[in-house]
Design a protein around this motif. Structure first.
Motif: not given
Ligand SMILES: [Zn+2]
Lengths: 142, 433
Positions: B252, B259, B314, B316
């Motif tokens: 990402c 991922h 993460c 994100c």
């Molecule tokens: Zn991520």
């Protein structure tokens, strides 16, 4: 002006290593004035004191060696029994720690210098200067 | 940092629900291969396991591994789980010897592969309006096609450049305003160097923002190098034909691990020697089970790729677990004093220490003596022996902590070991029994 410079070269302990280094200097007409080896089993550091320091340094660098220049102090040793002992005693009395040392003899049986590296150059030089001992300068290097 | 999603719902599915979905799909796929693929039925019977034994995700360890060799049993159609008429595509993956692995796709498999790629692209900021130069091989290899479909799905304009012809690659980039490209890292490095040689300023003359590089392992240093040369972001991508092509795992925007799409794959990391799961965060071989493939689902497929799980969440917001970049092949593993060691573990330790150069070599001698040879860094050397001795102690201590074996360390002059380009021989085993 009392600073002299020593060249250090990292070498693996393998036959012919020293020969390779002396040959490089000989081929370039660089004179070895003093010399020492510190060896720890599989590797070592060769210390040389030469007449053309920068030239020698560049030469080894170009040939791919791990090479360094370190500052050092030289003190004249009087040619008499106990001459070296006296110099070493003086150095330690000033609280200066000798890291590595070699001897340079500009005039056989007349003049010799004890040359050594220290951990703190400026401070050590300050402690040793003006004590009646003759320190090595570039004028003696030829 | 801008975080965007292609399929927000599935990408941020809470862990509990994701696991529930995985279990449903695992049960289904196990049922399918048991009933439709004679070779799997035979393997399950030999292992004494039935589909009904799979009650939790942890029960997966009861199932046998699928190896490369299994792909050649009843070759080429033997592992099909659907009637052959349902297959609309063949891709192959070259083995080192003899026949290529044959991988089949149904219509749904192709679509789902594209869906995964769409997530991967959007995850790193690619969107409608972008121009993707796809410089992987279009042909029997899966990499280019599935990427192509996924990009189209997002609405990206695809330039199906294929590999090679560097002059043309650069011309395409200039003329059509390529904003991202998909390449192998070694070729990307080459293209980048040609761009600079030609006096093109990539930051001014080109519109490239990011690159997707994969299909061969590369280091963080290589990533940074390409990023600096071109002024772009480089994203690691991972996939394999056996799992339906690219899109198994991408990075990402945070560029810290890939991922793995866990609704599509069940990932495990094992000790390649024992087949047992490694401890949390340890390096091992990645094992993948395809949860959503129709034509040719594979159970616990041994990828031979080395990686480790990054378990922290993460930033994100995606729940799907991350793996590190691919560190090498599990065949590189060796055993010293009963401990499994990968050269990559040693490399990682050495790279973290100031004073050692890039090259190293591991020599194994009788009585399980392990010698790690490293070149000292020219700039580190200051003439002091004590500093070198300290450096050696530091290397020994850090290695011992990581690999649990205390090696001998030899410091070598710079430039004495073979250069590290790709496949330099890192381990020399001189042991005889
Ligand atoms: Zn991520």
């Amino acid at each position: 002006m009392h600073k002299v410079e020593i060249i250090s070269i990292f070498v693996e302990n393998k036959p012919g290593k020293l020969e390779k280094i002396t040959k490089i200097l000989a081929d370039s007409q660089i004179n070895i004035l003093g010399f020492s080896i510190t060896s720890v089993k599989d590797f070592g550091v060769i210390k040389i004191f030469v007449d053309k320091t920068q030239e020698a340094y560049q030469l080894f660098k170009e040939k791919g060696f791990a090479v360094a220049i370190t500052p050092a102090i030289g003190i004249e040793i009087v040619d008499k029994p106990g001459g070296l002992h006296e110099v070493v005693k003086f150095i330690s009395s000033k609280g200066v720690n000798i890291e590595n040392a070699l001897v340079y003899v500009p005039e056989s049986r007349k003049k010799a210098f004890f040359i050594f590296e220290v951990d703190n150059f400026e401070e050590s030089l300050g402690a040793l200067k003006n004590n009646g001992y003759n320190l090595l300068t570039k004028d003696y290097i030829k | 940092m801008d975080v965007s999603f292609w399929n927000r719902e599935i990408e941020t599915l809470p862990e509990k629900e994701l696991k529930k979905l995985q279990l449903e799909r695992l049960k289904r796929v196990v049922e399918v291969v048991y009933n439709k693929v004679p070779h799997y039925r035979k393997k399950f019977e030999e292992a004494g396991v039935k589909p009904s034994d799979i009650k939790t995700l942890e029960d997966i360890v009861k199932l046998p591994f699928t190896t490369k060799e299994d792909l050649f049993v009843d070759y080429p159609y033997g592992l099909l789980a659907v009637p052959k008429e349902e297959v609309i595509r063949l891709h192959t993956s070259s083995g080192t010897t003899g026949k290529p692995k044959a991988i089949f796709f149904t219509k749904k498999d192709i679509d789902f592969g594209a869906e995964l790629i769409a997530r991967c692209l959007v995850m790193s900021g690619t969107t409608k309006g972008d121009v993707l130069q796809n410089s992987m091989t279009y042909g029997l290899f899966t990499g280019a096609f599935i990427m192509h479909y996924g990009a189209e799905k997002v609405g990206v304009m695809v330039i199906p450049a294929g590999p090679g012809n560097t002059e043309r690659q650069i011309e395409l980039m200039k003329t059509f305003g390529t904003t991202c490209f998909h390449m192998t890292p070694s070729y990307a490095l080459y293209v980048a160097s040609v761009i600079l040689e030609k006096g093109i300023d990539p930051r001014k003359d080109l519109k490239i923002k990011r690159a997707y590089l994969g299909a061969e392992p590369y280091s963080e240093e290589t990533r940074k190098k390409i990023e600096d040369m071109l002024g772009i972001d480089v994203y690691n991508c991972y996939g394999l034909s056996e799992m339906g092509g690219p899109g198994v795992g991408f990075e990402c925007v945070y560029k810290n691990g890939l991922h793995i799409w866990e609704d599509a794959f069940l990932a495990e990391i094992i000790n390649p020697q024992t087949g047992e799961p490694v401890k949390e965060g340890e390096i091992g071989e990645l094992i993948l089970t395809s949860l959503n493939r129709e034509a040719m689902p594979l159970i616990r497929y041994r990828t031979r790729d080395l990686t480790y799980f990054i378990n922290e969440p993460c930033p994100c917001g995606r729940i799907h677990r991350r793996i590190s970049r691919i560190l090498g092949r599990s065949d590189d593993m060796f055993i010293v004093r009963g401990v499994n060691i990968f050269p990559q573990q040693i490399e990682a330790v050495l790279m973290s220490i100031k004073g050692v150069a890039q090259n190293y070599q591991i020599v194994l001698e009788n009585y399980d003596e392990m010698i790690v040879k490293v070149e000292i860094d020219r700039d580190f050397f200051d003439g002091r022996v004590e500093r070198l001795l300290k450096l050696r102690e530091e290397i020994i201590e850090k290695l011992r902590k990581t690999i649990l074996v205390r090696p001998k360390v030899e410091l070598l002059e710079p430039g004495t070991l073979p250069v590290s380009e790709g496949k330099a021989k890192r381990v020399i085993d001189k042991r005889t029994l």
